[in-house]
Design an enzyme around this catalytic site. Structure first.
Site, short mmCIF file in Angstrom:
data_model
loop_
_atom_site.label_atom_id
_atom_site.label_comp_id
_atom_site.label_asym_id
_atom_site.label_seq_id
_atom_site.Cartn_x
_atom_site.Cartn_y
_atom_site.Cartn_z
N TYR A 1 -49.24 5.57 22.96
CA TYR A 1 -50.67 5.88 22.90
C TYR A 1 -51.30 6.06 24.28
O TYR A 1 -52.50 6.35 24.36
CB TYR A 1 -51.41 4.78 22.13
N HIS B 1 -57.87 8.78 21.84
CA HIS B 1 -58.38 7.57 21.19
C HIS B 1 -58.35 6.36 22.13
O HIS B 1 -58.96 5.33 21.83
CB HIS B 1 -57.54 7.28 19.94
N TYR C 1 -54.45 -3.13 17.67
CA TYR C 1 -54.61 -1.75 17.20
C TYR C 1 -56.08 -1.54 16.84
O TYR C 1 -56.81 -2.46 16.50
CB TYR C 1 -53.67 -1.38 16.05
N ASN D 1 -58.03 -0.37 14.51
CA ASN D 1 -58.73 -0.71 13.28
C ASN D 1 -58.99 -2.20 13.09
O ASN D 1 -59.71 -2.59 12.17
CB ASN D 1 -57.97 -0.18 12.06
N ASN E 1 -63.40 3.62 13.39
CA ASN E 1 -62.85 2.41 12.77
C ASN E 1 -62.84 1.20 13.69
O ASN E 1 -62.92 0.06 13.22
CB ASN E 1 -61.44 2.69 12.23
#
EC number: 3.1.1.29
Length: 198
Positions: free
Chosen positions: A16, A21, A67, A69, A115
């Site tokens: 990532y 994001h 993470y 969320n 989220n």
């Protein structure tokens, strides 16, 4: 001066790194570099913590490792430990509704489909916390959103990132030195980085 908590939202793991994001992670990394503080993994907080001094006093930086969320779990744990009310929190995160190069400070607000922010609101029990939204743009025509935000910045976007992250650091320091409303009036109208030639 009161202690402040600055949270960058993103996903842990090399896969990532440099994804859109993870703009929040990139921004708090830039703050840590500016304030010369080092990241330490804290399992009790489910995240990486860095403590330093910004303009106006002591600051804590946080990168949750839950993470995106589930970011609220980490933020709530840190806020409870340091007895920080939501008013002493500022969250930095990616925003598809803003073009690359734009940032927006806000004193509060809804999750608006993000989220990570949704998780914070659920765990803190309020949406009354400041945030710095970092524009990541949106491909025309709109792609599947998940694929876009989890994709890496394109090479020409990478060239803009240093100036954008510098802008994020300046905006956060303005919040500390001048207050949120003054910082909003200065930075919400500005653009950072040069867009690529057509």
């Amino acid at each position: 001066m009161e202690l402040r908590l600055f949270v960058g939202l993103g996903n842990p793991g090399l896969q990532y790194t440099q994804t859109r994001h993870n703009a929040g992670f990139l921004a708090v990394d830039a703050l840590a570099k500016r304030w010369q503080c080092s990241w330490v993994e804290k399992s009790r907080f489910k995240g990486y913590l860095a403590e330093g001094a910004g303009p106006g006093g002591r600051a804590i930086l946080l990168k949750p490792t839950t993470y995106m969320n589930h970011s609220g779990q980490s933020v709530r744990a840190v806020a409870d430990y340091f007895r920080l009310p939501p008013q002493q929190l500022l969250v930095l995160y990616d925003e598809v509704a803003l073009p690359l190069g734009k940032i927006r400070l806000r004193p509060e607000g809804s999750a608006a489909g993000h989220n990570g922010i949704k998780s914070l609101i659920e765990h803190l029990g309020t949406n009354q916390f400041a945030r710095l939204r970092i524009g990541i743009g949106r491909e025309p025509p709109p792609p599947v959103l998940t694929n876009y935000v989890l994709g890496k910045f394109a090479p020409e976007e990478q060239e803009q990132l240093p100036a954008i992250l510098d802008g994020c650091v300046e905006a956060v320091e303005a919040v500390l030195a001048k207050g949120l409303e003054k910082a909003m009036s200065i930075y919400n109208a500005r653009s950072f980085g040069s867009p690529p030639d057509p």
